[in-house]
Every structure is written in C-alpha cells, then in structure tokens.
Scaffold this motif. Structure first.
Motif: not given
Length: 791
Positions: A85, A99, A116
């Motif tokens: 991410q 993520r 995450r």
C-alpha cells in the motif's frame, strides 16, 4: 459521532451500554412530546453518537482479533502475503505497509486474514532483498503482491505514564501487527504507476534537497515541503516544540493554502473559469497530499481546499464548519483511532478555534481599534490566542507543557513561512536546470530558518518559556471545554442572566479562568512511588507534597532511557525539578538515566542533589561527581546509619541500612545503598542490586523488620531474595523490576515461588509496565500501567 467514538475509546463497555440506554430513554421522552422543537436535534445527536460508538466498537473487535495472532508465540517466525500500500525509507530500512494480508500456515495454505501489517525490510542485509537490488529494483512497488517472512509482534502499548503509545498510533493507521522481515519475494500484482511514481518523486526531491541545501537546512526543508522527518535534527524539533511552532514542520493548511490557492489564482488570472481552476488546483493538491503521506492534517487541509474550490465553481457560500466536519467524519469512519492522535486533534481543533472563539475575538478586536493596520494586527493576535486557548488541553495531554510565548511567536513566524515554502519549491525546481542556481534560491529560506532558530533560542531563555503542568486527566479536560463553552454562550446569549454586556464579559473571564484552573496539576498528597518500566534496570520515583526523589534510573536494554522514559514521565506529572537523585551503585542499568539529566540540562529537568554510596571506590563515582559539580549540583555520600526525618515528606522517614562507609567491596552490587522508607503504618525497602551476602549482613545486624513493600534485589536474581531474608521481611507486596526477554533470565522462578509461599503479592514491570503505589500512612493503593495478565 466524535463523542460516541471518544466515549467508547476511553470509557468501559459496561458504562457505555448504560449511557446509551439513558440517552435512548431520553430520546423516547422527547418524542412523546411530538410538538417539541428539540426532537430532531436530539434524534440526530443520539444517532450520531450511537453511530460513533458502534463504529469504534467494531474497530476494537477487529483489532482484538488481529493483534491476538501477533501476541502468540511463533517459534519459526511468520510468513505473510499482502499487497503493498505504501513504502517509506527510514534510516536505511524500508517501512512497507501491506493491505489485504493473509498469513501462511505450515502447509502453505492461507490462514488468518489481516487488513494491514507494517513490515520492516532491510534491503542491504536480506537475501531476497539483496537480489532485488542487483536487479535495479531496491524496493517493492505500490500495488505489487509480496511474500514476506520474519519475526512478527504486536505493537507495544505505552508502558510508562507519559510514554508514546505505539499501539494506539498503529491502530490509528489501521495496522494490527509488525513484521521484521528477513526477506521478501514478489508474487504478482500490478504496479500502481501513479502512486509508485509519487513515492519515487518524493524520494528524488528529498535527495535533491540534500544535494543543494545546507546540511542544517536540508532536514527542515524536507519536513516542511514533503513531510520527511528522517533527517530532521531532534534538537531543532525540540526547540520548535518548546516554543509552540513545531506545527511549521508538518504539512498543514498553511502549505496547502500556499500551493493550492497559488495554482488556483494563477489559473484564474490566466482567464480560466472556476471549474477549470478548481479541477487543476484540486487535482494537484490531491497528488501532493498523496505524495507527502496523506496524514490527518493533510487530508483535512486538502479536503477543505477542494470544497472551497467547489463552492466557488457552483456559486455557493463556503461554510467553514461544514467544510471541517466532512473530512473529520470521513477520516473517523475510516480510522476511528485517529481520534487519539495529536495530529488529528490539533488540526481540527485549530480550525474549530477559528470558528469559535476566533470570530468572536476578531470581531471585538476590529471594533476596539479604528486604525486599519492596528485592527488587523489585533485580529491576528486574537486569532493566535484563540488557537492557543482551544488547543491548550490537547497540547498538555501530548507534550505536558504550554509554550507561553508561542501566541506571540506565531505572529512573526507564520507570515514568514510563506516565503520559506516558496523559496524551497523554487530552489528545488531550478536545481534541475542548475544546482548552483537552485542552491542560491534557497538562500531566502536559509536566513528565515536561521532567524527562527535565533528567536526561539531567545524566547526559550525568557522566564517561564514553557509552563509544564503535566498531563491532565480526561475529566479535567472535559470540565475545561465545558466551562469554555459555558462562558462563551453566556457572553453571547446570556441576556436573561445579565443584560449589561460588561457583566457578561466578567462572567466570561471568570468561567475561562476557572477552566484554566482545571489544567493545573493536582496537589500531591501522601506518598507515591512509581517503579518505572525501564527494561533491564531500575527506576524509582518517590513523590510527596514537598519533594521528588529519584532512586536509580538506568537500563542495559533500552537506549536513551533518560530521554524516552524518565523525562516524559516526570513532565507528565508536572515535575521539572528533582530534589535528589540517588545512585545506589555504579552499574549502568541503575545510573545512565541520571547521567542523562546531568549531561542535558536542556531536558528541562533540574537536579537538586546527587547521592552516591560512601563505600563506592570505583572511578565511575568520581566521574559522576565531576559531572554534577560542572552543573553546580551538590554531591552527597550516604552510608549505614544515615536517617532523614520528614523526608521525602512530612511524617515520613528515610533510613540507610547498608552498606557501611568504611567497608571495601570486590563486587559493585554489594556497594548498593539500601533504604527503608516509613510513613505511618506503611514501610518500603529499596535494595538496589544487593545480593545474599548483603542480606546476611542485614539479618545479622538485626535492623530488619517486616515491610509493606519490598523492591526485590538485583531484579529478582537467584543470587538475592534468600529464604531467611524474605521470611524476616514478610512483605505484603514485592516489586520485581526487569526487562522482558532479558538475557540474564531474571527473575528467577524459585524467587517467585519463594515470595508466593510467604504470601507476598508480586508486581512485575516486565509484565505490567510501570507499577504505581499510593500510600497515606494507613491505606495502600497499587495500579499498573497495563493489565496484570498482559505479556
């Protein structure tokens, strides 16, 4: 919604359920009166609060499940797959946020799903990473799917009062765990060209700044222009923070207004319409926000600027409260734990202060002066004052002190910051044509930054530059804002209370003065003893109404223990002076925190005296004495038989039981000063690193009596806390101070068993963080920073 999330975050679930039930009952009662004009507002209020409460509850449940995985023991490490991410370089290590993650089981199948995870990748040491470097791809790209393997752990919560809560910070970013990766491999995915390009442009610009700017300016400009704080000098940041201008080092509304409105005005003057100007300016701001990290303050500023462009395009009035609430609601729905972060709180409270009482102050300032320039200056001052007034509790909560002169300093530095940003961007842009020209363009920024440093150093020397009041309790902050709102409402709408405006002004001042009193530190009563979690070491702070004493502070496990643990704790309690710092003996895990205070007077903690053992003959004692004398700190030497009555407070007595000053020891641990502190029916024995031979000497001397609290010697080592010693003391409570996973195996299991057999309740800093004891001479209260079952 904010209130609902806050209540769920800081109030136990049972109380939340009861509170919601009361509100729902109230709502029903209101709607029974169908004609009531308060029905809709009350309904919306309760609905918003319930939505916030439920959203925070759902987030807590998810984190509880995901963090549970990282708290488990994984002997062979963890293997995880996820999509990149974001990527950020820090101190030679890549911080990669993944993520849509899935943990791999031993059979290679996907297991636990995680939203995450933060991965630390060292591209210079790991095998797969080194291979990636050789292929001219030093870091994973945004959008790629990668497989990482390494040590997994949950983020640490704050283990001492005043310490940074890393777990809350990770939760605010939606991160449930951390992996220290030994390597990674790319497994697929599609590179997000735009996002990845922004990251690489940011790195390129930061490196370019290092090349063209002076070393002392490069770190500041990187922070100001791109939010890169890796190269920011910690002393400069602390200088800015103490003077209330650290907000200049973060991307905020000031930067957005300079960049976004500048582009918008260029397009407008070029003949473009409102829509075209807004689209280009808003698009550039969105890209800029993504490049610098999209933090809470950036997202707020970009959103509000975009809404102002939209309002101009559609011919509507730009409403500041509405424009502020839209990004706030969006951010808190996405990441409810942002509510706990200083960046979110200060950013939105600063805007709130411009709405109220900023407008009230500004309008009154304009009416007081007829001269246009004086009126503008008064308006700017009142705006700065309103920001200080509204944000004061939050600043105290996170920093423990209020920069008294910040309200005046900001009037000078904020207007000049425009030229710093313009100079920085122009110099950076021109450097791609000519590095010498680009460097010359940074001259304006250099002299302004140097002026900032000079004026901050000057104001820092003024009396009362920083008012350290400690961290206020939540209920006090609530009372502060309640009185602030009450005073303002009475002043503006309190015709029924007082028709005369001067009388209402007096009520306003009285309410706000009372509000400030809630921020003052509570008066210390009785005796408090805090056993800090310093890792492998000791750190004990004794406080009474009149004195504060530090008995040891050091760690062989944690670096910067003085800076990271001791100073934040003292300031969080509103303490800026230690009456006495006691070094029981010369081991580093008992004294490097004390040495930090003596070496760094800029820490803001003054030391009134240094005490060491008379029996100490090692050179370390001489070095500490010399250091103390350089700081004009008196040095005292203690030995067996020394007694201090009414110290550290009235009705208290402190007695040194060991060692004899004339005795020479071959083992430094046996030089440890041993103190017995008595206060009414309460007694406490502090033993330093005393071992069994010292215990036998005390037993033979006959000075030992049963105690309420024992601080076990030598961190619970098997070479201390003998059977006879424990039996003679018969402690009701024993404190074991040690570091988690220390290499010495402290505390020894047989010491634990011995204490439990004698009916002593054990508190361990390695398990529960700091242990806080309160005694009034009769009763005893003990609480820990973390739940007792926390590992």
């Amino acid at each position: 919604m904010v209130l609902g999330e806050a209540l769920n975050l800081w109030i136990p679930a049972e109380q939340m359920i009861f509170g919601l039930a009361v509100w729902l009952l109230f709502l029903v009662c209101v709607f029974v009166r169908r004609k009531s004009r308060y029905g809709l507002p009350v309904f919306l209020f309760v609905a918003g609060m319930s939505a916030g409460c439920l959203r925070m509850g759902a987030e807590q449940a998810v984190f509880s499940r995901e963090e549970g995985f990282f708290r488990e023991e994984h002997e062979d490490g963890v293997v995880l797959q996820g999509t990149v991410q974001s990527v950020k370089e820090k101190d030679g290590t890549l911080e990669v946020v993944l993520r849509d993650c899935a943990m791999e089981g031993k059979d290679g199948e996907s297991g636990e799903k995680l939203r995450r995870v933060l991965c630390y990748l060292d591209v210079n040491k790991t095998g797969e990473a080194a291979e990636a470097v050789s292929k001219q791809k030093p870091s994973p790209a945004v959008g790629e799917k990668i497989r990482v393997f390494g040590e997994g752990k949950a983020a640490d919560p704050a283990r001492n009062p005043g310490a940074f809560d890393y777990r809350l910070y990770c939760r605010s970013r939606g991160i449930s765990g951390i992996i220290y990766a030994e390597g990674y491999t790319v497994t697929g995915g599609k590179v997000h060209v735009f996002s990845d390009s922004l990251y690489r442009i940011r790195r390129c610009f930061s490196e370019r700044l290092k090349a063209i700017a002076l070393p002392e300016d490069a770190g500041i400009l990187s922070a100001v222009l791109f939010g890169e704080k890796n190269d920011l000098d910690s002393e400069i940041y602390e200088l800015y923070r103490k003077n209330g201008i650290s907000h200049l080092l973060a991307i905020s509304g000031l930067h957005v207004s300079i960049v976004g409105l500048g582009i918008w005005k260029i397009f407008r003057k070029g003949g473009a319409g409102f829509w075209i100007s807004g689209i280009f300016a808003g698009g550039f701001l969105c890209a800029y926000g993504m490049m610098v990290g999209s933090g809470a303050s950036v997202a707020r500023a970009v959103s509000m600027a975009g809404l102002s462009f939209l309002a101009a395009a559609v011919g509507r009035t730009y409403d500041l409260p509405t424009a502020m609430c839209i990004p706030a609601a969006g951010l808190l729905l996405a990441h409810p734990y942002l509510l706990s972060q200083a960046s979110f709180q200060l950013s939105f409270l600063a805007v709130t202060s411009l709405i109220y009482p900023g407008r009230l102050f500004s309008s009154r300032g304009e009416k007081l002066f007829t001269d246009e320039k004086i009126s503008a200056a008064a308006s700017a001052f009142f705006t700065s004052l309103s920001i200080q007034v509204v944000t004061a509790p939050v600043i105290l909560w996170h920093s423990f002190g209020i920069p008294v002169y910040g309200v005046f300093l900001n009037l000078i530095v904020i207007p000049l910051m425009t030229y710093v940003v313009i100079s920085g961007f122009l110099g950076l842009g021109l450097s791609f044509l000519s590095e010498s020209v680009g460097g010359a363009m940074l001259g304006g920024a250099h002299y302004i930054l140097k002026f900032y440093e000079v004026i901050c150093n000057w104001t820092g020397e003024l009396p009362g530059a920083e008012l350290v009041l400690g961290q206020p309790e939540i209920w006090k902050i609530g009372c502060y804002y309640g009185l602030m709102i009450f005073g303002a409402v009475v002043y503006e709408r309190g015709m029924e209370i007082a028709e005369n405006k001067k009388h209402r002004l007096v009520l306003l001042c009285a309410a706000w003065l009372a509000a400030f009193l809630f921020l003052l530190p509570s008066r210390q009563t009785g005796l408090s003893a805090t056993f800090l979690d310093v890792g492998q070491g000791d750190g004990i702070v004794l406080r009474s109404e009149s004195h504060t004493i530090l008995v040891d502070c050091g760690s062989s496990q944690q670096k910067s223990i003085g800076e990271k643990v001791l100073v934040p704790y003292l300031k969080s309690q509103g303490v800026t002076r230690l009456d006495l710092a006691v070094m029981t003996h010369g081991d580093q895990d008992h004294m490097n925190g004390i040495r930090y205070l003596l070496e760094h007077p800029e820490s803001g903690i003054r030391v009134g005296g240094l005490m060491m053992p008379e029996a100490g003959k090692d050179e370390i004692y001489g070095k500490m004495a010399e250091l103390a004398k350089k700081r004009d700190v008196p040095v005292f030497y203690a030995q067996k038989g020394d007694i201090w009555n009414n110290f550290p407070g009235k009705g208290m007595s402190m007695e040194c039981l060991s060692p004899d000053g004339g005795t020479e020891f071959t083992d430094r641990n046996e030089e440890s000063l041993v103190f017995r502190l008595t206060y009414g029916r309460f007694s406490m024995l502090l033993t330093g690193d005393m071992e069994t031979s010292g215990e036998e000497t005390l037993l033979t001397s006959g000075v030992l009596t049963p105690v309420t609290i024992l601080k076990a010697g030598h961190h619970g080592s098997a070479t201390s806390s003998s059977e006879e010693f424990i039996e003679k003391l018969s402690p009701s409570v024993t404190i074991l101070s040690y570091g988690r996973k220390n290499r010495y195996g402290h505390p020894a299991e047989k010491v634990r068993e011995r204490l439990l057999e004698h009916g002593s309740k054990i508190y361990e800093t390695g398990l529960s963080g700091a242990v806080m004891v309160r005694a009034d001479g009769k009763k005893l209260k003990i609480k820990t920073m973390l739940p007792l079952d926390t590992d």
